[in-house]
Design a protein around this motif. Structure first.
Motif, PDB file in Angstrom:
ATOM      1  N   LEU A   1      29.675 -20.258  96.215  1.00  9.86           N
ATOM      2  CA  LEU A   1      30.456 -21.408  95.761  1.00  9.86           C
ATOM      3  C   LEU A   1      29.811 -22.726  96.194  1.00  9.86           C
ATOM      4  O   LEU A   1      29.924 -23.738  95.506  1.00  9.86           O
ATOM      5  N   VAL A   2      29.129 -22.705  97.330  1.00 12.91           N
ATOM      6  CA  VAL A   2      28.442 -23.896  97.821  1.00 12.91           C
ATOM      7  C   VAL A   2      27.122 -24.100  97.087  1.00 12.91           C
ATOM      8  O   VAL A   2      26.655 -25.239  96.921  1.00 12.91           O
ATOM      9  N   GLY A   3      26.495 -23.006  96.642  1.00 14.99           N
ATOM     10  CA  GLY A   3      25.205 -23.103  95.958  1.00 14.99           C
ATOM     11  C   GLY A   3      24.052 -22.599  96.790  1.00 14.99           C
ATOM     12  O   GLY A   3      22.904 -22.647  96.368  1.00 14.99           O
TER      13      GLY A   3
ATOM     14  N   ASP B   1      27.943 -25.976  87.984  1.00 15.57           N
ATOM     15  CA  ASP B   1      27.357 -24.707  88.372  1.00 15.57           C
ATOM     16  C   ASP B   1      26.787 -24.882  89.780  1.00 15.57           C
ATOM     17  O   ASP B   1      25.834 -25.640  89.977  1.00 15.57           O
ATOM     18  N   PRO B   2      27.343 -24.223  90.806  1.00 12.82           N
ATOM     19  CA  PRO B   2      26.935 -24.487  92.186  1.00 12.82           C
ATOM     20  C   PRO B   2      25.442 -24.309  92.453  1.00 12.82           C
ATOM     21  O   PRO B   2      24.835 -25.129  93.153  1.00 12.82           O
ATOM     22  N   SER B   3      24.837 -23.264  91.919  1.00 12.83           N
ATOM     23  CA  SER B   3      23.433 -23.009  92.219  1.00 12.83           C
ATOM     24  C   SER B   3      22.492 -23.927  91.449  1.00 12.83           C
ATOM     25  O   SER B   3      21.417 -24.284  91.947  1.00 12.83           O
ATOM     26  N   ARG B   4      22.877 -24.356  90.254  1.00 10.32           N
ATOM     27  CA  ARG B   4      22.006 -25.200  89.444  1.00 10.32           C
ATOM     28  C   ARG B   4      22.258 -26.686  89.633  1.00 10.32           C
ATOM     29  O   ARG B   4      21.381 -27.507  89.330  1.00 10.32           O
TER      30      ARG B   4
ATOM     31  N   ARG C   1      23.482 -28.114  92.654  1.00  9.57           N
ATOM     32  CA  ARG C   1      23.881 -28.113  94.058  1.00  9.57           C
ATOM     33  C   ARG C   1      23.964 -29.514  94.645  1.00  9.57           C
ATOM     34  O   ARG C   1      24.894 -29.824  95.400  1.00  9.57           O
ATOM     35  N   LEU C   2      23.010 -30.377  94.321  1.00 11.25           N
ATOM     36  CA  LEU C   2      23.015 -31.724  94.895  1.00 11.25           C
ATOM     37  C   LEU C   2      24.202 -32.544  94.394  1.00 11.25           C
ATOM     38  O   LEU C   2      24.844 -33.259  95.168  1.00 11.25           O
ATOM     39  N   ARG C   3      24.495 -32.444  93.096  1.00 16.51           N
ATOM     40  CA  ARG C   3      25.662 -33.154  92.562  1.00 16.51           C
ATOM     41  C   ARG C   3      26.948 -32.632  93.179  1.00 16.51           C
ATOM     42  O   ARG C   3      27.863 -33.390  93.500  1.00 16.51           O
ATOM     43  N   LEU C   4      27.007 -31.330  93.357  1.00 15.10           N
ATOM     44  CA  LEU C   4      28.207 -30.721  93.908  1.00 15.10           C
ATOM     45  C   LEU C   4      28.391 -31.068  95.383  1.00 15.10           C
ATOM     46  O   LEU C   4      29.519 -31.209  95.861  1.00 15.10           O
ATOM     47  N   ALA C   5      27.278 -31.228  96.110  1.00 15.99           N
ATOM     48  CA  ALA C   5      27.352 -31.466  97.557  1.00 15.99           C
ATOM     49  C   ALA C   5      28.169 -32.706  97.901  1.00 15.99           C
ATOM     50  O   ALA C   5      28.791 -32.765  98.967  1.00 15.99           O
ATOM     51  N   ARG C   6      28.179 -33.686  97.016  1.00 15.78           N
ATOM     52  CA  ARG C   6      28.935 -34.908  97.287  1.00 15.78           C
ATOM     53  C   ARG C   6      30.427 -34.742  97.020  1.00 15.78           C
ATOM     54  O   ARG C   6      31.207 -35.647  97.317  1.00 15.78           O
TER      55      ARG C   6
END
Length: 344
Positions: A68-70, A85-88, A90-95
């Motif tokens: 879920l974190v990537g 998409d967490p793995s693809r 990941r940087l956008r999701l991290a914020r």
């Protein structure tokens, strides 16, 4: 930005994660085997929910969180977190997410705790006014004032954990994953962390997925629980539903007007007598109402109380059964409060 509680912020659909193991079977021979840490896993979490994600060691909890974190990529299936998409991505999701992984701190060990927070403010580009407001609030809620200027490496485990929880919530993430956030903490630190999580979820609407072996965390914080074992989801519902499905015993504590020999009531058994107080056990799948009526009709009743099975016992029974119960429909109530069970 915290999404509406009507929106699904975590979607997991038929996800499998397989690890390849190779072991030596001869001088120049190796044998390959596939280990399915997670298999055909599907669930969704709506904005504002606080969900307990339970399972024995090796069940697949941490693997799920890492996907879920990537950090890990699913071998099959589909995941979306906040629409990404967490793995693809990941940087956008991290914020947009926060993570606490047990005793593995995301803080800088040689810096004072306050400096670690300042670095997080710069990394996430948190506006100064909002950062100061959030930090002041977290210092008060988690009682950080006495050690916020102490280097992280000199802090106790409980102090580091409170610092890690603060670091995860400082950027005001939409979703926070907590992997064993109270492991090894003393009673005071656990109470501070639980109170903070409950308040933040209630007031800010932050979605929280909590994995823990501490069932008190679950009882006090989570209205909904999911139980995973051998990589598969075995239960998704409320704690009361889990108790009902797994079975076990409930306790009826009866206060009589005067001491009395052990009562004789059909469907229940007296397990303890202490003066005018007696404890009766009965199946958790039975209603307490007929039992209460029978006691009131035959004995001089002063007071009574119904006790539910300990959640530790319920989950332990779930882990040791050969066949997990069918998964009921997912719960979507984002309210973290759960009132005591009524007499049924």
């Amino acid at each position: 930005m915290i999404l509406s509680s009507d929106a699904s912020v975590i979607d997991v659909s038929e996800v499998t994660r397989t690890f390849v193991l190779r072991r030596r079977t001869g001088w120049m021979r190796r044998e390959r085997s596939d280990v399915h840490a997670v298999r055909d896993l599907s669930f969704s979490v709506r904005a504002g929910e606080m969900v307990g994600y339970l399972g024995p060691n090796g069940a697949g909890k941490s693997t799920t969180i890492k996907m879920l974190v990537g950090i890990l990529t699913p071998s099959a299936g589909r995941m979306r977190v906040a629409g990404l998409d967490p793995s693809r991505q990941r940087l956008r999701l991290a914020r947009r997410i926060g993570v606490v992984f047990g005793q593995r701190s995301a803080l800088w060990s040689d810096l004072p705790l306050r400096d670690s927070f300042d670095l997080i403010q710069r990394i996430y580009r948190i506006p100064p006014a909002r950062y100061r407001r959030n930090l002041d609030e977290f210092i008060e809620l988690l009682d950080l004032a006495s050690f916020i200027d102490t280097p992280v490496r000199q802090l106790s485990l409980g102090q580091r954990m409170r610092g890690s929880v603060t670091a995860a919530f400082l950027p005001e993430p939409e979703i926070v994953y907590l992997d064993e956030p109270t492991i090894g903490l003393d009673v005071v630190s656990k109470a501070a962390v639980r109170s903070f999580l409950a308040r933040t979820n209630r007031e800010s609407g932050t979605t929280i997925l909590l994995t823990t072996h501490d069932m008190t965390d679950v009882e006090q914080l989570c209205r909904r629980v999911m139980v995973i074992d051998h990589g598969r989801l075995g239960f998704d519902g409320t704690l009361d539903e889990l108790r009902t499905r797994i079975g076990g015993v409930r306790t009826l504590r009866v206060d009589l007007a005067e001491p009395h020999p052990p009562m004789t009531i059909e469907g229940a058994q007296v397990v303890r007598v202490d003066g005018a107080r007696q404890w009766l056990e009965f199946s958790s799948q039975d209603s307490a109402a007929p039992l209460v009526s029978a006691v009131a009709a035959r004995y001089p009743l002063v007071d009574l109380a119904v006790g539910e099975p300990a959640i530790e016992d319920v989950v332990a029974r779930l882990y040791t059964t050969d066949r997990l119960p069918a998964v009921p429909p997912s719960r979507t109530d984002p309210d973290p409060a759960h009132p005591p069970s009524p007499v049924r």
